[in-house]
Write an enzyme that holds these catalytic residues in place. Structure first.
Site, PDB file in Angstrom:
ATOM      1  N   SER A  34      41.109  49.658  42.511  1.00  0.00           N
ATOM      2  CA  SER A  34      42.001  50.325  41.549  1.00  0.00           C
ATOM      3  C   SER A  34      41.786  51.831  41.540  1.00  0.00           C
ATOM      4  CB  SER A  34      41.711  49.828  40.129  1.00  0.00           C
ATOM      5  OG  SER A  34      41.969  48.463  40.010  1.00  0.00           O
ATOM      6  N   HIS A  65      47.557  48.884  42.513  1.00  0.00           N
ATOM      7  CA  HIS A  65      47.322  48.141  43.761  1.00  0.00           C
ATOM      8  C   HIS A  65      48.635  48.103  44.533  1.00  0.00           C
ATOM      9  CE1 HIS A  65      43.241  46.625  42.891  1.00  0.00           C
ATOM     10  NE2 HIS A  65      43.629  46.914  41.671  1.00  0.00           N
ATOM     11  N   HIS A  87      43.165  39.579  42.430  1.00  0.00           N
ATOM     12  CA  HIS A  87      41.984  39.269  41.620  1.00  0.00           C
ATOM     13  C   HIS A  87      42.041  37.838  41.110  1.00  0.00           C
ATOM     14  CE1 HIS A  87      42.896  43.573  41.258  1.00  0.00           C
ATOM     15  NE2 HIS A  87      41.587  43.751  41.248  1.00  0.00           N
ATOM     16  N   TYR A  89      41.307  36.939  38.141  1.00  0.00           N
ATOM     17  CA  TYR A  89      41.863  36.900  36.777  1.00  0.00           C
ATOM     18  C   TYR A  89      43.389  36.855  36.751  1.00  0.00           C
ATOM     19  CZ  TYR A  89      42.505  42.000  37.237  1.00  0.00           C
ATOM     20  OH  TYR A  89      42.878  43.242  37.680  1.00  0.00           O
ATOM     21  N   GLU A  90      44.020  37.178  37.886  1.00  0.00           N
ATOM     22  CA  GLU A  90      45.486  37.088  37.935  1.00  0.00           C
ATOM     23  C   GLU A  90      45.946  35.642  38.070  1.00  0.00           C
ATOM     24  OE1 GLU A  90      47.533  40.283  40.309  1.00  0.00           O
ATOM     25  OE2 GLU A  90      45.503  40.546  41.033  1.00  0.00           O
ATOM     26  N   ALA A 117      36.790  49.915  41.524  1.00  0.00           N
ATOM     27  CA  ALA A 117      36.590  50.734  40.330  1.00  0.00           C
ATOM     28  C   ALA A 117      35.656  49.926  39.438  1.00  0.00           C
ATOM     29  CB  ALA A 117      37.915  50.954  39.624  1.00  0.00           C
ATOM     30  N   MET A 218      35.486  43.626  38.288  1.00  0.00           N
ATOM     31  CA  MET A 218      36.166  42.333  38.295  1.00  0.00           C
ATOM     32  C   MET A 218      36.573  41.917  39.711  1.00  0.00           C
ATOM     33  SD  MET A 218      38.618  43.129  35.041  1.00  0.00           S
ATOM     34  CE  MET A 218      37.991  43.983  33.580  1.00  0.00           C
ATOM     35  N   SER A 219      35.828  42.381  40.696  1.00  0.00           N
ATOM     36  CA  SER A 219      36.226  42.063  42.086  1.00  0.00           C
ATOM     37  C   SER A 219      34.998  42.051  42.987  1.00  0.00           C
ATOM     38  CB  SER A 219      37.224  43.120  42.580  1.00  0.00           C
ATOM     39  OG  SER A 219      36.589  44.374  42.707  1.00  0.00           O
ATOM     40  N   ASN A 242      34.771  54.699  34.416  1.00  0.00           N
ATOM     41  CA  ASN A 242      34.559  54.853  32.967  1.00  0.00           C
ATOM     42  C   ASN A 242      33.120  54.488  32.666  1.00  0.00           C
ATOM     43  OD1 ASN A 242      35.727  52.092  33.718  1.00  0.00           O
ATOM     44  ND2 ASN A 242      34.809  51.668  31.727  1.00  0.00           N
ATOM     45  N   HIS A 256      42.784  50.706  31.269  1.00  0.00           N
ATOM     46  CA  HIS A 256      43.072  50.666  32.707  1.00  0.00           C
ATOM     47  C   HIS A 256      43.608  52.026  33.178  1.00  0.00           C
ATOM     48  CE1 HIS A 256      43.794  48.896  36.571  1.00  0.00           C
ATOM     49  NE2 HIS A 256      45.091  49.109  36.512  1.00  0.00           N
TER      50      HIS A 256
HETATM   51  N1  HPA Z   1      34.479  46.751  33.166  1.00  0.00           N
HETATM   52  C1  HPA Z   1      34.905  45.869  34.090  1.00  0.00           C
HETATM   53  N2  HPA Z   1      35.646  46.222  35.131  1.00  0.00           N
HETATM   54  C2  HPA Z   1      35.968  47.509  35.266  1.00  0.00           C
HETATM   55  C3  HPA Z   1      35.556  48.476  34.348  1.00  0.00           C
HETATM   56  C4  HPA Z   1      34.770  48.070  33.230  1.00  0.00           C
HETATM   57  O1  HPA Z   1      34.369  48.876  32.383  1.00  0.00           O
HETATM   58  N3  HPA Z   1      36.061  49.667  34.763  1.00  0.00           N
HETATM   59  C5  HPA Z   1      36.749  49.405  35.908  1.00  0.00           C
HETATM   60  N4  HPA Z   1      36.693  48.102  36.216  1.00  0.00           N
END
Ligand code: HPA
Length: 282
Positions: A34, A65, A87, A89-90, A117, A218-219, A242, A256
């Site tokens: 991402s 994406h 992903h 989660y999708e 990310a 998450m990947s 972040n 996001h």
């Molecule tokens: N948590 C989980 N996945 C992420 C984050 C996060 O803070 N930032 C970018 N992907």
């Protein structure tokens, strides 16, 4: 469903399609997470193949994406870049998430550079940092969701692949050297992979720190497991988009949009410079 929902022929069919379109035969692939998609602007002499045209590929609905393969050259080296990923989660299966990895193997890819990310758990990190992944915690796998579950596909690898060598030691050493030569700040640490899509609670963030993780996302872990199973060398990076908020009374929230903005503006330029240096000598 495990990766065995597909047969070797499914991966080969996709590989054959891609080979028929591309002008290069890369042995190095890069997966862009991402906000990191602009990396493709560094490529030359490229062909673009949307995921939706490739047999067996599914595409992501997640903003940031692009769902394309971009096959070109970087520093004169042929490179297959996967701009975006799907992903778990999708709602895609583990097998669908990891499908492109076995297709890369069928295409002759030997080295996978994987990026994501991630939220910074390590208190020394800042948004915009780049972290070299030296290990991961596969929380999904530990809770019974591993892409290699089901009958082993012997064509790709053995039943019990080692994971203590998942992130290639020589490639990491080379990357540190290139970062130092180019004056790039490079963090190094452990990535923990969760399913998402909800960001973590403050209590979960504290738990992940205690486990020894420096970045959370998450990947990546599923793709790395499948890549190692079929013997690819892996080099991994987390773009720290972040800083994880561990105070339940904080005013801030993880978003996001922040992940995308920080990736594009702060992380991609350093990633391009670093990978130019690394790929040039691979
Ligand atoms: N948590 C989980 N996945 C992420 C984050 C996060 O803070 N930032 C970018 N992907």
């Amino acid at each position: 469903m495990p990766a065995s929902e597909f047969s070797v022929n499914n991966y080969r069919e996709a590989a054959q399609f891609i080979r028929g379109r591309a002008r290069h035969q890369p042995e190095i692939a890069v997966i862009l997470g991402s906000g990191l998609g602009d990396f493709v602007n560094a490529l030359e002499d490229f062909t673009i193949i949307p995921f939706k045209e490739v047999p067996g590929y599914v595409h992501s609905q997640v903003i940031g994406h692009s769902n394309r393969l971009v096959i070109g050259t970087l520093e004169g080296k042929p490179l297959l870049v996967q701009q975006g990923r799907v992903h778990f989660y999708e709602g895609w299966t583990m097998g669908q998430v990891a499908f492109p990895i076995r297709v890369m193997h069928e295409l002759g890819v030997k080295t996978l550079v994987i990026t994501n990310a991630a939220g910074g758990l390590n208190k020394g990190y800042e948004a915009g940092d780049l972290m070299l992944i030296h290990d991961h915690i596969n929380l999904l796998g530990m809770t019974g969701q591993n892409p290699l579950m089901g009958p082993n596909e012997d064509h790709y690898g053995e039943r019990f692949p080692a994971m203590n060598t998942a992130y290639d030691r020589e490639l990491r050493a080379l990357t540190r050297k290139v970062a130092a030569e180019r004056g790039l700040t490079l963090r190094e640490g452990v990535y923990v992979g969760l399913s998402g899509p909800a960001f973590e609670t403050p209590a979960e963030i504290k738990m992940l720190r205690i486990m020894g993780a420096d970045a959370v996302g998450m990947s990546t872990v599923n793709e790395v497991v499948v890549a190692r199973h079929c013997g690819m060398r892996v080099l991994g990076f987390s773009g720290i988009s972040n800083i994880c908020i561990d105070d339940p009374d904080a005013d801030l929230e993880a978003t996001h949009q922040e992940v995308l903005d920080v990736g594009t503006q702060k992380i991609v330029p350093g990633l391009i410079s670093l990978l130019r240096g690394v790929i040039a000598v691979l």
